[in-house]
Design a protein around this motif. Structure first.
Motif, PDB file in Angstrom:
ATOM      1  N   GLU A  16       0.861  -1.119  -0.113  1.00 49.68           N
ATOM      2  CA  GLU A  16       0.197   0.562   0.092  1.00 49.68           C
ATOM      3  C   GLU A  16       0.861   1.458  -0.383  1.00 49.68           C
ATOM      4  O   GLU A  16       1.483   1.304   1.020  1.00 49.68           O
ATOM      5  N   ASN A  17       0.533   1.838  -0.808  1.00 49.16           N
ATOM      6  CA  ASN A  17       1.542   3.056  -1.390  1.00 49.16           C
ATOM      7  C   ASN A  17       1.192   4.672  -1.187  1.00 49.16           C
ATOM      8  O   ASN A  17       0.047   5.311  -2.229  1.00 49.16           O
ATOM      9  N   GLU A  18       1.359   5.219  -0.587  1.00 45.39           N
ATOM     10  CA  GLU A  18       1.301   6.523  -0.850  1.00 45.39           C
ATOM     11  C   GLU A  18       1.162   7.696  -1.603  1.00 45.39           C
ATOM     12  O   GLU A  18       2.699   8.140  -1.738  1.00 45.39           O
ATOM     13  N   TYR A  19       0.158   8.028  -1.456  1.00 46.82           N
ATOM     14  CA  TYR A  19       0.774   8.940  -2.968  1.00 46.82           C
ATOM     15  C   TYR A  19       0.673   8.397  -4.762  1.00 46.82           C
ATOM     16  O   TYR A  19       1.394   9.253  -5.362  1.00 46.82           O
ATOM     17  N   ASP A  20       1.066   7.293  -4.599  1.00 45.54           N
ATOM     18  CA  ASP A  20       1.172   6.054  -5.629  1.00 45.54           C
ATOM     19  C   ASP A  20       0.579   5.206  -5.693  1.00 45.54           C
ATOM     20  O   ASP A  20      -0.020   4.960  -5.168  1.00 45.54           O
ATOM     21  N   SER A  21       0.531   4.122  -7.128  1.00 48.66           N
ATOM     22  CA  SER A  21      -0.619   3.287  -7.069  1.00 48.66           C
ATOM     23  C   SER A  21      -0.141   2.436  -6.334  1.00 48.66           C
ATOM     24  O   SER A  21       0.941   2.036  -5.913  1.00 48.66           O
ATOM     25  N   HIS A  68      -0.897   4.788 -17.336  1.00 49.40           N
ATOM     26  CA  HIS A  68      -0.979   5.772 -16.475  1.00 49.40           C
ATOM     27  C   HIS A  68       0.241   5.639 -15.563  1.00 49.40           C
ATOM     28  O   HIS A  68       0.687   5.113 -15.075  1.00 49.40           O
ATOM     29  N   PHE A  69       1.216   7.021 -15.745  1.00 48.80           N
ATOM     30  CA  PHE A  69       2.674   6.312 -15.376  1.00 48.80           C
ATOM     31  C   PHE A  69       2.299   6.473 -14.110  1.00 48.80           C
ATOM     32  O   PHE A  69       3.621   5.209 -13.761  1.00 48.80           O
ATOM     33  N   ASP A  70       1.677   6.504 -13.421  1.00 47.92           N
ATOM     34  CA  ASP A  70       1.541   6.070 -12.081  1.00 47.92           C
ATOM     35  C   ASP A  70       1.620   4.455 -11.965  1.00 47.92           C
ATOM     36  O   ASP A  70       2.044   4.538 -10.304  1.00 47.92           O
ATOM     37  N   HIS A  71       1.048   4.344 -12.624  1.00 52.87           N
ATOM     38  CA  HIS A  71       1.169   2.613 -12.920  1.00 52.87           C
ATOM     39  C   HIS A  71       2.170   1.834 -13.304  1.00 52.87           C
ATOM     40  O   HIS A  71       2.451   0.287 -12.638  1.00 52.87           O
ATOM     41  N   TYR A  72       2.858   2.502 -14.601  1.00 52.86           N
ATOM     42  CA  TYR A  72       3.910   1.167 -15.081  1.00 52.86           C
ATOM     43  C   TYR A  72       5.530   1.525 -14.541  1.00 52.86           C
ATOM     44  O   TYR A  72       6.133   1.630 -15.313  1.00 52.86           O
ATOM     45  N   GLY A  73       4.998   3.784 -14.827  1.00 47.47           N
ATOM     46  CA  GLY A  73       6.558   4.118 -14.380  1.00 47.47           C
ATOM     47  C   GLY A  73       7.812   3.531 -13.772  1.00 47.47           C
ATOM     48  O   GLY A  73       8.529   3.736 -14.390  1.00 47.47           O
ATOM     49  N   ASN A 120       3.429  31.012 -10.115  1.00 48.55           N
ATOM     50  CA  ASN A 120       2.059  31.698  -9.531  1.00 48.55           C
ATOM     51  C   ASN A 120       2.334  31.702  -7.791  1.00 48.55           C
ATOM     52  O   ASN A 120       1.119  31.419  -7.500  1.00 48.55           O
ATOM     53  N   ASN A 121       3.360  30.614  -7.270  1.00 43.68           N
ATOM     54  CA  ASN A 121       4.015  30.604  -5.536  1.00 43.68           C
ATOM     55  C   ASN A 121       2.118  29.675  -5.247  1.00 43.68           C
ATOM     56  O   ASN A 121       2.152  29.794  -4.380  1.00 43.68           O
ATOM     57  N   ILE A 122       2.179  28.199  -6.133  1.00 48.02           N
ATOM     58  CA  ILE A 122       1.352  27.408  -5.800  1.00 48.02           C
ATOM     59  C   ILE A 122       2.229  26.420  -4.532  1.00 48.02           C
ATOM     60  O   ILE A 122       2.998  26.398  -5.322  1.00 48.02           O
ATOM     61  N   GLU A 123       1.610  26.238  -3.667  1.00 46.93           N
ATOM     62  CA  GLU A 123       1.697  25.034  -2.783  1.00 46.93           C
ATOM     63  C   GLU A 123       1.684  24.128  -4.143  1.00 46.93           C
ATOM     64  O   GLU A 123       0.501  22.960  -4.518  1.00 46.93           O
ATOM     65  N   VAL A 124       2.827  22.520  -3.463  1.00 46.48           N
ATOM     66  CA  VAL A 124       3.013  22.071  -3.997  1.00 46.48           C
ATOM     67  C   VAL A 124       2.750  20.353  -3.708  1.00 46.48           C
ATOM     68  O   VAL A 124       2.891  20.642  -2.680  1.00 46.48           O
ATOM     69  N   ALA A 125       1.316  19.202  -4.058  1.00 42.07           N
ATOM     70  CA  ALA A 125       1.666  18.759  -2.988  1.00 42.07           C
ATOM     71  C   ALA A 125       2.210  17.561  -3.590  1.00 42.07           C
ATOM     72  O   ALA A 125       2.756  17.052  -4.183  1.00 42.07           O
ATOM     73  N   PRO A 126       2.403  16.674  -2.521  1.00 43.72           N
ATOM     74  CA  PRO A 126       3.062  15.397  -2.002  1.00 43.72           C
ATOM     75  C   PRO A 126       3.235  14.658  -3.691  1.00 43.72           C
ATOM     76  O   PRO A 126       3.999  14.379  -3.646  1.00 43.72           O
ATOM     77  N   GLY A 127       2.315  14.125  -3.674  1.00 37.90           N
ATOM     78  CA  GLY A 127       2.171  13.106  -5.016  1.00 37.90           C
ATOM     79  C   GLY A 127       2.505  14.002  -6.111  1.00 37.90           C
ATOM     80  O   GLY A 127       2.832  13.283  -6.819  1.00 37.90           O
ATOM     81  N   ARG A 128       2.681  14.854  -6.392  1.00 37.81           N
ATOM     82  CA  ARG A 128       2.991  15.983  -7.723  1.00 37.81           C
ATOM     83  C   ARG A 128       4.516  15.821  -7.533  1.00 37.81           C
ATOM     84  O   ARG A 128       5.620  15.616  -8.121  1.00 37.81           O
ATOM     85  N   LEU A 129       4.957  16.490  -6.369  1.00 38.45           N
ATOM     86  CA  LEU A 129       6.000  16.204  -5.843  1.00 38.45           C
ATOM     87  C   LEU A 129       7.643  14.428  -6.319  1.00 38.45           C
ATOM     88  O   LEU A 129       8.160  14.816  -6.950  1.00 38.45           O
ATOM     89  N   LEU A 130       5.779  13.725  -6.187  1.00 39.33           N
ATOM     90  CA  LEU A 130       7.334  12.085  -6.036  1.00 39.33           C
ATOM     91  C   LEU A 130       7.193  12.354  -8.116  1.00 39.33           C
ATOM     92  O   LEU A 130       8.195  12.146  -8.357  1.00 39.33           O
ATOM     93  N   HIS A 131       5.513  12.772  -8.380  1.00 38.01           N
ATOM     94  CA  HIS A 131       5.644  12.780 -10.189  1.00 38.01           C
ATOM     95  C   HIS A 131       7.023  13.341 -10.592  1.00 38.01           C
ATOM     96  O   HIS A 131       7.752  12.831 -11.040  1.00 38.01           O
ATOM     97  N   THR A 230     -12.593  -9.505  -0.913  1.00 34.96           N
ATOM     98  CA  THR A 230     -11.788  -8.285  -0.691  1.00 34.96           C
ATOM     99  C   THR A 230     -11.310  -7.389  -2.332  1.00 34.96           C
ATOM    100  O   THR A 230     -11.400  -8.096  -3.315  1.00 34.96           O
ATOM    101  N   VAL A 231     -11.419  -6.284  -1.716  1.00 34.46           N
ATOM    102  CA  VAL A 231     -11.309  -5.309  -3.496  1.00 34.46           C
ATOM    103  C   VAL A 231      -9.870  -4.450  -3.012  1.00 34.46           C
ATOM    104  O   VAL A 231      -9.439  -3.445  -1.942  1.00 34.46           O
ATOM    105  N   ILE A 232      -8.562  -4.406  -3.956  1.00 37.62           N
ATOM    106  CA  ILE A 232      -7.821  -3.770  -4.375  1.00 37.62           C
ATOM    107  C   ILE A 232      -7.828  -2.549  -5.042  1.00 37.62           C
ATOM    108  O   ILE A 232      -8.089  -2.379  -6.119  1.00 37.62           O
ATOM    109  N   PRO A 233      -8.249  -1.161  -4.533  1.00 39.12           N
ATOM    110  CA  PRO A 233      -7.874  -0.584  -5.307  1.00 39.12           C
ATOM    111  C   PRO A 233      -6.452  -0.184  -6.055  1.00 39.12           C
ATOM    112  O   PRO A 233      -5.732  -0.423  -5.359  1.00 39.12           O
ATOM    113  N   GLY A 234      -6.667   1.010  -6.625  1.00 39.36           N
ATOM    114  CA  GLY A 234      -5.773   1.343  -7.755  1.00 39.36           C
ATOM    115  C   GLY A 234      -4.743   2.290  -6.418  1.00 39.36           C
ATOM    116  O   GLY A 234      -3.728   1.784  -6.118  1.00 39.36           O
ATOM    117  N   HIS A 235      -5.726   3.338  -5.604  1.00 33.14           N
ATOM    118  CA  HIS A 235      -4.578   4.121  -4.362  1.00 33.14           C
ATOM    119  C   HIS A 235      -5.162   3.756  -3.633  1.00 33.14           C
ATOM    120  O   HIS A 235      -6.767   3.846  -3.382  1.00 33.14           O
TER     121      HIS A 235
END
Ligand SMILES: [Zn+2]
Length: 306
Positions: A16-21, A68-73, A120-131, A230-235
């Protein structure tokens, strides 16, 4: 929570992976089958190594639930085995690898994203930084085997069914293991790592897509009919079928309310004030307006197209 191994069955382990698949390992007599890779090469490599040692088997397959890159990266970790993905989307992916997914173009894209964020001084979410960290540098390539509808791996008593379903993307597939009563539903479901208060909405589906499409709700309703527990979600964390049923009922109800209010020509403002939507979604109240807005726009477009 990063890198938590959840042993949901004797022969199924989910990382089970945080901010990723999520990454999943299913043990077959003949070898190990992995589902999705996430973006981190080090993590995927460690997971593969740990599972090979633990089950004393070599890896035979990687199944990619969609392009999608978060699944095959981190697919380069599996370059020595059969890599399976849907035929739908294969053509687009081949073109993409020659165009916007070349290493130079990925580097350029991340540079532009960073520039935009800084100016634009936007706050970057952790998932985006990982990407941003992994997107430009990973080696990516075509799968070795494409599936039009369904592919079965393993012997009769242990079989794994890879089935193309569409929904989240046209290339989305589920992976069903009947003997274990387990299904992996790819990004047609994302659960909340931050808690669950009974009725939970897979928020990440809403945040990486314009909204939850009708097909996704149909697919999740189909799971209620399958003999799975039991169900495994993508995230997000693995959930029980009961939780999926609650999520699906919630999505269906939401869809119906929004659809009828659009048909009655109600405005978005009016919809947001609709008391029937009260207490619909408690987990992340700060996302509520965005969720409704996206869903309203998605369904409006669907109705106009008809
Ligand atoms: Zn995803």
């Amino acid at each position: 929570m990063i890198g938590r191994y959840n042993e949901i069955r004797d022969r199924i382990v989910v990382l089970e992976n945080e901010y990723d698949s999520n990454l999943t390992c299913v043990v077959l007599e003949e070898g190990l089958v992995f589902i999705d890779t996430g973006r981190r090469i080090d993590l995927a490599a460690k997971f593969r190594e740990d599972m090979e040692k633990r089950f004393n088997r070599k890896t035979s397959h990687l199944l990619i639930t969609h392009y999608h890159f978060d699944h095959y990266g981190a697919m380069s970790v599996f370059k020595d085995v059969e890599i399976v993905a849907a035929e739908a989307g294969y053509g687009d992916f081949s073109v993409a690898l020659q165009t916007y997914l070349t290493k130079e173009n990925r580097e350029e894209t991340v540079r532009a994203w960073k520039e935009e964020v800084e100016s634009n001084n936007i706050e970057v979410a952790p998932g985006r930084l990982l990407h941003w960290e992994h997107y430009p540098k990973n080696d990516i390539f075509l799968p070795t085997k494409v599936v039009n509808h369904k592919q079965i791996l393993g012997g009769e008593n242990e079989k794994i069914i890879f089935q193309v379903t569409g929904g989240h993307s046209k290339c989305s597939a589920f992976v069903y293991i009947p003997s274990e009563e387990v299904i992996h539903v790819s990004d047609n479901l994302a659960t909340d790592p931050n808690g669950n208060d009974g009725v939970f909405l897979g928020y990440s589906i809403f945040f990486y897509r314009p909204g939850v499409c009708k097909k996704t709700i149909d697919i999740l309703e189909g799971i209620a009919e399958l003999p799975v527990t039991t169900v495994i979600p993508g995230h997000g964390p693995v959930v029980s079928k009961d939780q999926v049923i609650r999520i699906t009922q919630f999505l269906r109800k939401l869809d119906t309310i929004i659809r009828t209010s659009i048909e009655k020509k109600q405005t978005l403002g009016g919809l947001l004030a609709d008391s029937r939507l009260n207490n619909f979604y408690k987990t992340r109240p700060e996302y509520w307006t965005t969720i409704i807005e996206r869903q309203y726009n998605l369904i409006s477009e669907e109705i106009i197209k008809k």
